[in-house]
Design a protein around this motif. Structure first.
Motif, short mmCIF file in Angstrom:
data_model
loop_
_atom_site.label_atom_id
_atom_site.label_comp_id
_atom_site.label_asym_id
_atom_site.label_seq_id
_atom_site.Cartn_x
_atom_site.Cartn_y
_atom_site.Cartn_z
N THR A 153 0.84 -1.21 0.00
CA THR A 153 0.00 0.00 0.00
C THR A 153 0.88 1.26 0.00
O THR A 153 0.56 2.24 -0.68
N SER A 154 1.99 1.20 0.73
CA SER A 154 2.86 2.39 0.78
C SER A 154 3.47 2.67 -0.59
O SER A 154 3.55 3.82 -1.03
N LYS A 155 3.87 1.61 -1.30
CA LYS A 155 4.46 1.79 -2.62
C LYS A 155 3.42 2.25 -3.64
O LYS A 155 3.73 2.96 -4.59
N THR A 156 2.15 1.84 -3.42
CA THR A 156 1.09 2.26 -4.34
C THR A 156 0.82 3.76 -4.18
O THR A 156 0.61 4.48 -5.15
N PHE A 157 0.88 4.23 -2.94
CA PHE A 157 0.73 5.68 -2.69
C PHE A 157 1.82 6.45 -3.44
O PHE A 157 1.55 7.44 -4.13
N ALA A 158 3.05 5.97 -3.32
CA ALA A 158 4.18 6.66 -3.99
C ALA A 158 4.00 6.62 -5.50
O ALA A 158 4.25 7.61 -6.20
N HIS A 159 3.55 5.48 -6.00
CA HIS A 159 3.36 5.32 -7.45
C HIS A 159 2.36 6.36 -7.97
O HIS A 159 2.60 7.04 -8.97
N TYR A 160 1.23 6.48 -7.29
CA TYR A 160 0.21 7.44 -7.73
C TYR A 160 0.68 8.88 -7.52
O TYR A 160 0.28 9.79 -8.27
#
Ligand code: NAP
Ligand code: GDD
Length: 338
Positions: A153-160
């Motif tokens: 979830t943390s990496k998805t936040f950064a991706h977006y």
């Protein structure tokens, strides 16, 4: 034009070391950040014999003032943001710290770069973990995300965040969605290295057995040395775009073990099921691998297989190392250490 300056966060990690080595050959000046630069055992840089060829700055990526300072000190052209709490299992035990490092720090970088007068390109280390519980045979840039861990979830936040800054402020900011990549420089907590070190230790008598969790999980494993080239290619691209980087093949943890024992000429047999499953060394009659509940995750990603055709078509990138060569490379390196 003078030498290009690249900032690599997480230079003490596996990818940071390979990327620094790659960019040095491209004549870059490398500024690497290390949150504990006083340590004398930056073993990966030493292994690649580049410890004296890079400038190390003491920097924790959660320290905003230090981040600002580094952009004042150097005329950075490209940022490779590799620093992360990258161990998925530990993200369940430390979800908040994981998110501060993996989600808030990339956002902080984007904010700082947005406010610079000079154009600075930004690479974010995204991950196949964002696909999590997908429903697809292969995952590409259009596959929906369904992260299964605080790491995911943390990496998805950064991706977006990267996507948003690219669109909102026309920044050259991209994410590489990299599938698992391994090497002799891989951390010992990750499964491939745990197996390669464990088996070679068993052969030399330093260890009796290896305890593992979900050996039926499948991963698309490539070689880290191949993947850092793709990071660089993404920042040399005409337009800022995200790419999946993978091999297009996957194997279970059990298959990795079977390939490793074959390379080591170990005669073995699997016995039992579930938590009772074991690998026996037929010559010594000893159990060398057993299952331990401790190594299971509250939620796991069962299978990942990447479709890297966009990178192949547009970046002319392809993996050079296949599964068998990767296992052999890791086993040989650990045998040499033993
Ligand atoms: P790694 O070996 O675990 O390296 C991570 C690096 O981040 C280490 O140098 C670590 O420093 C540093 N770091 C952690 N927290 C930090 C903080 N607060 N401030 C500054 N530095 C910090 O990981 P890797 O395999 O090289 O992966 C590189 C990046 O790609 C990571 O972002 C990872 O999530 C991502 N990724 C990896 C894979 C893969 O299969 N390898 C796949 C997809 C994405 P210490 O040495 O001090 O801990
Ligand atoms: N580490 C570990 N240790 N994993 C085990 C074990 C064990 O004892 N037993 C089974 N596994 C299984 C895990 O449950 C997981 O399904 C699989 O082996 C791979 O685990 P890791 O090697 O820890 O890697 P990962 O896939 O969770 O995460 C790595 O790859 C991601 C890309 O997909 C990391 O490098 C992440 O940072 C990266 O983003």
């Amino acid at each position: 034009m003078g030498k290009k300056i690249a900032l690599i966060t997480g230079i003490s990690g596996q990818d940071g070391a390979y990327l620094a080595n790659f960019l040095l050959k491209k004549n870059y000046t490398i500024i690497g950040t290390d949150r504990r630069s006083a340590r004398s055992d930056n073993w990966r840089l030493i292994k690649l014999n580049i410890q004296n060829k890079v400038i190390i700055e003491d920097l924790d990526v959660t320290e905003i003032n230090n981040l600002i300072r580094i952009f004042q000190k150097y005329k950075i052209n490209e940022v490779y943001n590799l620093a992360a709490q990258s161990f998925v299992k530990s993200s369940f035990e430390n979800p908040i710290q994981t998110s501060i490092v993996n989600a808030i720090s990339p956002l902080t970088f984007l904010e700082i770069i947005r406010n610079q007068k000079r154009k600075i390109k930004f690479y974010q280390a995204s991950t196949s973990e964002m696909f999590g519980k997908h429903k697809t045979k292969k995952q590409n840039e259009t596959t929906n995300f369904y992260p299964r861990s605080p790491y995911g979830t943390s990496k998805t936040f950064a991706h977006y965040s990267v996507q948003n800054y690219r669109e909102a402020y026309k920044m050259f900011a991209v994410s590489g969605i990299l599938f698992n990549h391994e090497s002799p420089l891989r951390g010992e907590e990750f499964i491939t290295r745990k197996i390669s070190i464990g088996l070679t230790n068993i052969i030399s008598g330093k260890q009796n057995k290896i305890k593992l969790g979900n050996i039926y999980a499948k991963r698309d494993w490539g070689f880290a040395g191949d993947y850092v080239e793709a990071m660089w290619k993404m920042l040399q691209n005409k337009y800022p775009k995200d790419y999946v980087i993978a091999t297009g093949e996957n194997h279970s943890v059990k298959e990795f073990i079977n390939e490793a024992t074959k390379i080591l000429n170990l005669k073995t047999r699997w016995m039992g099921k579930g938590l009772q499953e074991k690998l026996i060394n037929l010559e010594t009659k000893k159990i060398i691998i057993e299952i331990d509940k401790k190594y299971f995750r509250p939620t796991d990603v069962e299978s990942l297989k990447g479709d890297y055709s966009k990178a192949k078509r547009e970046l002319k990138w392809r993996p050079k190392t296949n599964f068998k060569s990767l296992v052999k490379m890791m086993i040989k390196a650990d045998l040499k250490e033993n």
